[in-house]
Design a protein around this motif. Structure first.
Motif, PDB file in Angstrom:
ATOM      1  N   ILE A   1       0.841  -1.205   0.000  1.00 50.85           N
ATOM      2  CA  ILE A   1       0.000   0.000   0.000  1.00 50.85           C
ATOM      3  C   ILE A   1       0.872   1.251   0.000  1.00 50.85           C
ATOM      4  CG2 ILE A   1      -1.588   1.369   1.443  1.00 50.85           C
ATOM      5  CD1 ILE A   1      -2.992  -1.319   2.158  1.00 50.85           C
ATOM      6  N   ASP A   2       1.896   1.248   0.854  1.00 50.14           N
ATOM      7  CA  ASP A   2       2.811   2.404   0.889  1.00 50.14           C
ATOM      8  C   ASP A   2       3.487   2.600  -0.465  1.00 50.14           C
ATOM      9  OD1 ASP A   2       2.130   2.888   3.476  1.00 50.14           O
ATOM     10  OD2 ASP A   2       3.928   1.990   4.363  1.00 50.14           O
ATOM     11  N   THR A   3       3.875   1.489  -1.076  1.00 51.15           N
ATOM     12  CA  THR A   3       4.570   1.570  -2.366  1.00 51.15           C
ATOM     13  C   THR A   3       3.658   2.133  -3.462  1.00 51.15           C
ATOM     14  OG1 THR A   3       5.853  -0.359  -1.759  1.00 51.15           O
ATOM     15  CG2 THR A   3       5.834   0.234  -4.102  1.00 51.15           C
ATOM     16  N   HIS A   4       2.419   1.623  -3.524  1.00 55.20           N
ATOM     17  CA  HIS A   4       1.542   2.003  -4.633  1.00 55.20           C
ATOM     18  C   HIS A   4       0.787   3.307  -4.409  1.00 55.20           C
ATOM     19  CE1 HIS A   4       2.251  -1.559  -6.969  1.00 55.20           C
ATOM     20  NE2 HIS A   4       1.962  -2.338  -5.940  1.00 55.20           N
ATOM     21  N   PHE A   5       0.476   3.606  -3.148  1.00 58.73           N
ATOM     22  CA  PHE A   5      -0.375   4.778  -2.895  1.00 58.73           C
ATOM     23  C   PHE A   5       0.315   5.852  -2.056  1.00 58.73           C
ATOM     24  CE2 PHE A   5      -3.178   1.067  -3.391  1.00 58.73           C
ATOM     25  CZ  PHE A   5      -3.887   1.468  -4.519  1.00 58.73           C
TER      26      PHE A   5
ATOM     27  N   LYS B   1      -3.150  -9.499 -10.423  1.00 63.85           N
ATOM     28  CA  LYS B   1      -2.160 -10.574 -10.310  1.00 63.85           C
ATOM     29  C   LYS B   1      -1.185 -10.595 -11.480  1.00 63.85           C
ATOM     30  CE  LYS B   1      -3.325 -14.602  -8.653  1.00 63.85           C
ATOM     31  NZ  LYS B   1      -4.065 -15.852  -8.286  1.00 63.85           N
ATOM     32  N   GLU B   2      -1.633 -10.088 -12.611  1.00 61.89           N
ATOM     33  CA  GLU B   2      -0.757 -10.089 -13.780  1.00 61.89           C
ATOM     34  C   GLU B   2       0.303  -8.999 -13.668  1.00 61.89           C
ATOM     35  OE1 GLU B   2      -2.291  -9.644 -18.055  1.00 61.89           O
ATOM     36  OE2 GLU B   2      -2.996 -11.603 -17.325  1.00 61.89           O
ATOM     37  N   LEU B   3      -0.171  -7.790 -13.356  1.00 64.91           N
ATOM     38  CA  LEU B   3       0.767  -6.659 -13.264  1.00 64.91           C
ATOM     39  C   LEU B   3       1.405  -6.570 -11.880  1.00 64.91           C
ATOM     40  CD1 LEU B   3      -1.398  -4.005 -15.165  1.00 64.91           C
ATOM     41  CD2 LEU B   3       0.487  -5.398 -16.059  1.00 64.91           C
ATOM     42  N   LYS B   4       0.958  -7.439 -10.986  1.00 64.60           N
ATOM     43  CA  LYS B   4       1.474  -7.475  -9.611  1.00 64.60           C
ATOM     44  C   LYS B   4       1.432  -6.096  -8.967  1.00 64.60           C
ATOM     45  CE  LYS B   4       4.684 -11.280 -10.614  1.00 64.60           C
ATOM     46  NZ  LYS B   4       3.574 -12.094 -11.051  1.00 64.60           N
ATOM     47  N   ARG B   5       0.240  -5.514  -9.020  1.00 60.25           N
ATOM     48  CA  ARG B   5       0.099  -4.215  -8.369  1.00 60.25           C
ATOM     49  C   ARG B   5      -1.298  -4.062  -7.765  1.00 60.25           C
ATOM     50  NH1 ARG B   5       0.539   0.955 -11.307  1.00 60.25           N
ATOM     51  NH2 ARG B   5      -0.555   1.433  -9.401  1.00 60.25           N
TER      52      ARG B   5
ATOM     53  N   LYS C   1     -13.920  -6.037 -14.178  1.00 57.54           N
ATOM     54  CA  LYS C   1     -13.005  -4.958 -14.598  1.00 57.54           C
ATOM     55  C   LYS C   1     -11.657  -5.502 -15.069  1.00 57.54           C
ATOM     56  CE  LYS C   1     -15.304  -1.100 -14.145  1.00 57.54           C
ATOM     57  NZ  LYS C   1     -15.002   0.117 -13.422  1.00 57.54           N
ATOM     58  N   GLY C   2     -11.520  -6.818 -15.052  1.00 60.18           N
ATOM     59  CA  GLY C   2     -10.261  -7.406 -15.513  1.00 60.18           C
ATOM     60  C   GLY C   2     -10.110  -8.794 -14.930  1.00 60.18           C
ATOM     61  N   ALA C   3      -9.773  -9.742 -15.807  1.00 60.73           N
ATOM     62  CA  ALA C   3      -9.742 -11.143 -15.381  1.00 60.73           C
ATOM     63  C   ALA C   3      -8.660 -11.414 -14.344  1.00 60.73           C
ATOM     64  CB  ALA C   3      -9.532 -12.043 -16.597  1.00 60.73           C
ATOM     65  N   SER C   4      -7.645 -10.549 -14.280  1.00 70.67           N
ATOM     66  CA  SER C   4      -6.550 -10.812 -13.338  1.00 70.67           C
ATOM     67  C   SER C   4      -6.741 -10.089 -12.006  1.00 70.67           C
ATOM     68  CB  SER C   4      -5.221 -10.409 -13.973  1.00 70.67           C
ATOM     69  OG  SER C   4      -5.237  -9.033 -14.292  1.00 70.67           O
ATOM     70  N   LEU C   5      -7.919  -9.465 -11.817  1.00 71.52           N
ATOM     71  CA  LEU C   5      -8.144  -8.704 -10.582  1.00 71.52           C
ATOM     72  C   LEU C   5      -8.745  -9.578  -9.484  1.00 71.52           C
ATOM     73  CD1 LEU C   5      -9.578  -5.349 -12.006  1.00 71.52           C
ATOM     74  CD2 LEU C   5      -7.242  -5.872 -11.289  1.00 71.52           C
ATOM     75  N   VAL C   6      -8.142  -9.488  -8.299  1.00 73.84           N
ATOM     76  CA  VAL C   6      -8.624 -10.231  -7.135  1.00 73.84           C
ATOM     77  C   VAL C   6      -9.026  -9.218  -6.066  1.00 73.84           C
ATOM     78  CG1 VAL C   6      -7.975 -11.848  -5.318  1.00 73.84           C
ATOM     79  CG2 VAL C   6      -7.046 -12.123  -7.627  1.00 73.84           C
ATOM     80  N   PRO C   7     -10.243  -9.329  -5.538  1.00 72.41           N
ATOM     81  CA  PRO C   7     -10.657  -8.359  -4.519  1.00 72.41           C
ATOM     82  C   PRO C   7      -9.999  -8.608  -3.161  1.00 72.41           C
ATOM     83  CG  PRO C   7     -12.390  -9.976  -4.891  1.00 72.41           C
ATOM     84  CD  PRO C   7     -11.298 -10.283  -5.878  1.00 72.41           C
ATOM     85  N   LEU C   8      -9.410  -7.573  -2.605  1.00 74.02           N
ATOM     86  CA  LEU C   8      -8.889  -7.645  -1.234  1.00 74.02           C
ATOM     87  C   LEU C   8      -9.892  -7.019  -0.278  1.00 74.02           C
ATOM     88  CD1 LEU C   8      -5.197  -6.465  -1.867  1.00 74.02           C
ATOM     89  CD2 LEU C   8      -6.141  -8.789  -1.984  1.00 74.02           C
ATOM     90  N   LEU C   9     -10.526  -5.941  -0.768  1.00 74.69           N
ATOM     91  CA  LEU C   9     -11.431  -5.164   0.071  1.00 74.69           C
ATOM     92  C   LEU C   9     -12.499  -4.557  -0.827  1.00 74.69           C
ATOM     93  CD1 LEU C   9     -12.099  -3.599   2.705  1.00 74.69           C
ATOM     94  CD2 LEU C   9     -10.381  -1.935   2.044  1.00 74.69           C
ATOM     95  N   GLY C  10     -13.755  -4.788  -0.485  1.00 74.37           N
ATOM     96  CA  GLY C  10     -14.844  -4.180  -1.253  1.00 74.37           C
ATOM     97  C   GLY C  10     -15.761  -3.418  -0.311  1.00 74.37           C
TER      98      GLY C  10
ATOM     99  N   SER D   1      -5.058  -8.787   4.216  1.00 71.54           N
ATOM    100  CA  SER D   1      -3.632  -9.156   4.178  1.00 71.54           C
ATOM    101  C   SER D   1      -3.467 -10.634   3.844  1.00 71.54           C
ATOM    102  CB  SER D   1      -2.965  -8.877   5.529  1.00 71.54           C
ATOM    103  OG  SER D   1      -2.970  -7.500   5.788  1.00 71.54           O
ATOM    104  N   GLU D   2      -4.316 -11.443   4.442  1.00 78.68           N
ATOM    105  CA  GLU D   2      -4.210 -12.890   4.197  1.00 78.68           C
ATOM    106  C   GLU D   2      -4.504 -13.217   2.733  1.00 78.68           C
ATOM    107  OE1 GLU D   2      -5.389 -14.246   8.761  1.00 78.68           O
ATOM    108  OE2 GLU D   2      -6.884 -14.397   7.163  1.00 78.68           O
ATOM    109  N   VAL D   3      -5.531 -12.586   2.194  1.00 79.95           N
ATOM    110  CA  VAL D   3      -5.834 -12.827   0.776  1.00 79.95           C
ATOM    111  C   VAL D   3      -4.670 -12.339  -0.081  1.00 79.95           C
ATOM    112  CG1 VAL D   3      -7.404 -12.328  -1.137  1.00 79.95           C
ATOM    113  CG2 VAL D   3      -8.319 -12.615   1.177  1.00 79.95           C
ATOM    114  N   TYR D   4      -4.155 -11.167   0.251  1.00 76.69           N
ATOM    115  CA  TYR D   4      -3.045 -10.592  -0.526  1.00 76.69           C
ATOM    116  C   TYR D   4      -1.842 -11.523  -0.532  1.00 76.69           C
ATOM    117  CZ  TYR D   4       0.729  -7.499  -1.947  1.00 76.69           C
ATOM    118  OH  TYR D   4       1.810  -6.960  -2.592  1.00 76.69           O
ATOM    119  N   GLU D   5      -1.499 -12.013   0.676  1.00 74.00           N
ATOM    120  CA  GLU D   5      -0.307 -12.864   0.763  1.00 74.00           C
ATOM    121  C   GLU D   5      -0.504 -14.166  -0.002  1.00 74.00           C
ATOM    122  OE1 GLU D   5       0.641 -13.014   4.963  1.00 74.00           O
ATOM    123  OE2 GLU D   5       0.833 -10.831   4.906  1.00 74.00           O
ATOM    124  N   ALA D   6      -1.672 -14.752   0.155  1.00 79.43           N
ATOM    125  CA  ALA D   6      -1.923 -16.011  -0.546  1.00 79.43           C
ATOM    126  C   ALA D   6      -1.909 -15.806  -2.062  1.00 79.43           C
ATOM    127  CB  ALA D   6      -3.257 -16.591  -0.099  1.00 79.43           C
TER     128      ALA D   6
END
Lengths: 268, 251
Positions: free
Chosen positions: B145-149, B178-182, B197-206, B239-244
């Motif tokens: 989060i710090d890196t991207h935002f 997951k594709e762009l790793k961001r 919005k994109g096949a490689s997108l995984v929700p962390l928080l909605g 965080s758990e979803v992100y790490e996995a």
């Protein structure tokens, strides 16, 4: 592109104003007159974007639609659409245009520009307040009833179709009874029901702020707001109950009938 | 009929047996949470409303118990009911080779299935403050989060601004591409899931910005709802979803 539409709206404005004057219905649909008159004048004046009050007091639809709902719906939601629209058009090429022109221009063939949502929502709410009245509901009469029976089979069939459209609008939006005239498209959008014959009544639904003006050939006669803010304080998740009671106790068929008269005069 | 069932089982409704074999048990729970509450009826896998891990009133004062109860018992239940109806109709249409009915059902499947998927994630994104709600993410998600935002505060501001600006009903998401790793912030309309919005997108928080998510408490002031919801956000789950998902994408 919009010239044809503008001319038609101007004719409609004039016809509507004359008819309302002649029928002494000035109290039924005052802001409908001003919508269309604004367009007729071609309009350099921008002062018409103002928060118009419903044509009844805020507690007049109790207990079906509570005063509290109208205080928020009109006093907060509708007001913020008006305020935001004013801010958005100031100093832009939209400044000085009529509300209808802004709606059609900013719809931009579906690739909507920022002013569209506020402009269309101002128009929709002005229109919606006039679709209701204390002691409303029941059935229309005269030509409107005859057309409904001709085009839907019966009033009950129309009512079922309108209720179904309102209930199945996914997310926020509106359901409409509109007169579909022939080939008056503004070239702005794909005909939402191209297989339908023209010159007849149709039921439509539209998402978010979209209204039938953007489709060009559709003249709205009646609408119901199915954004959750329209019914949540009174009905919570029970949208179907809100829709039923709107039809049974709130609809102003007088307003719908007078709109039909104007459309007929316009397209005759 | 067998083909239809195979399609569901393989593509959208992992069976409980395949979940047991899943080498990443956490992921099975997190990302196919819907499948943990399925039941079988006449050979068709249907869904039931998942339980919440906290009481309806446990998120107060950020979200009232009345809102939580209606939102879960009425709104989410309706999506589940209508999704089950739609997939049963689809099942029957496919069995009869009725392609036009199958196509016609897609909008109801997207809306109601999306409503079920989104709400199932949303409940996991929330947790009472006394159980860690609002506690900032540590570890790799905090770092990302710090890196991207720039900072968590900057991310929150971005999510709040996009959530407030969404016209009509919908969701605002923090997702992992997951594709762009961001990390990305996205909005979706109505009940469209993030994957639209994109096949490689995984929700962390909605965050649900439908009016039903906040109206009884916040009325027209959606920004106040967005401001307060961060006090009950479950960053541990995100965080758990992100790490996995991150480790999976680099495996």
């Amino acid at each position: 592109m919009n010239k044809h539409r503008t001319q038609n709206l101007s004719k409609l404005a004039l016809a509507l104003a004359l008819a309302l004057e002649g029928r002494g219905l000035g109290n039924v649909a005052p802001s409908t007159v001003s919508f269309f008159l604004a367009n007729k004048e071609g309009s350099k004046v921008n002062a018409k974007f103002e928060l118009k009050p419903p044509p009844y007091s805020l507690n007049a639809l109790e207990p079906i639609m509570s005063q509290r709902t109208l205080e928020y719906h009109w006093g907060k939601h509708h007001r913020s659409y008006v305020d935001n629209l004013k801010k958005q058009v100031v100093g832009t090429e939209l400044d000085g245009k009529s509300l209808e022109d802004i709606i059609i221009t900013s719809f931009n063939k579906g690739d909507i520009l920022p002013a569209f949502n506020n402009a269309a929502q101002v128009w929709n709410h002005d229109f919606f307040w006039e679709c209701m009245k204390p002691g409303g509901g029941g059935k229309p009469s005269g030509d409107l009833l005859a057309l409904i029976e001709r085009d839907f089979g019966s009033f009950e069939k129309f009512s079922d179709e309108f209720k179904a459209a309102a209930a199945t609008q996914f997310g926020s939006g509106w359901a409409w009874l509109a007169y579909k005239s022939s080939k008056l498209g503004v070239g702005n959008a794909v005909d939402p029901i191209p297989l339908e014959e023209d010159n007849k009544l149709v039921v439509l639904k539209s998402p978010n702020a979209v209204n039938p003006l953007v489709w060009g050939a559709f003249y709205p006669l009646l609408t119901i707001d199915v954004w959750e803010h329209a019914y949540y304080l009174d009905f919570q998740n029970r949208r179907p109950d809100y829709i039923s009671v709107f039809m049974d106790k709130l609809v102003s068929w007088d307003a719908a009938s007078s709109r039909l008269e104007q459309v007929k005069a316009l397209i005759a | 009929m067998a083909a239809a069932r195979a399609l569901f089982t393989r593509k959208t409704l992992p069976s409980s047996s395949s979940m047991l074999r899943n080498p990443k048990p956490f992921m099975a729970t997190a990302l196919t949470s819907a499948s943990t509450t399925t039941t079988h009826t006449r050979g068709l896998q249907t869904f039931t409303l998942p339980d919440l891990a906290y009481d309806y009133g446990a998120l107060e004062p950020a979200i009232s118990g009345e809102i939580m109860q209606l939102h879960h018992q009425k709104h989410h239940q309706t999506y589940v009911t209508n999704y089950n109806k739609a997939i049963e109709q689809l099942h029957n249409a496919l069995a009869k080779g009725d392609a036009s009915t199958a196509v016609k059902l897609q909008s109801a499947i997207k809306f109601n299935g999306g409503g079920h998927v989104n709400h199932s994630i949303f409940w996991k994104n929330l947790t009472p403050t006394r159980e860690g709600g609002g506690e900032p993410p540590h570890g790799s998600l905090g770092w990302a989060i710090d890196t991207h935002f720039g900072s968590l505060e900057a991310l929150i501001q971005k999510v709040n601004a996009e959530g407030a600006a969404l016209h009509g009903s919908g969701w605002v998401w923090l997702g992992l591409d997951k594709e762009l790793k961001r990390l990305v912030v996205e909005t979706t309309a109505n009940q469209d899931p993030l994957v639209t919005k994109g096949a490689s997108l995984v929700p962390l928080l909605g965050i649900d910005v439908w009016e039903h998510a906040y109206y009884l408490q916040y009325k027209n002031v959606r920004p106040d709802y967005l401001k307060n919801i961060w006090k009950v956000i479950n960053w541990k789950y995100a965080s758990e979803v992100y790490e996995a998902e991150s480790s999976e994408s680099t495996a």
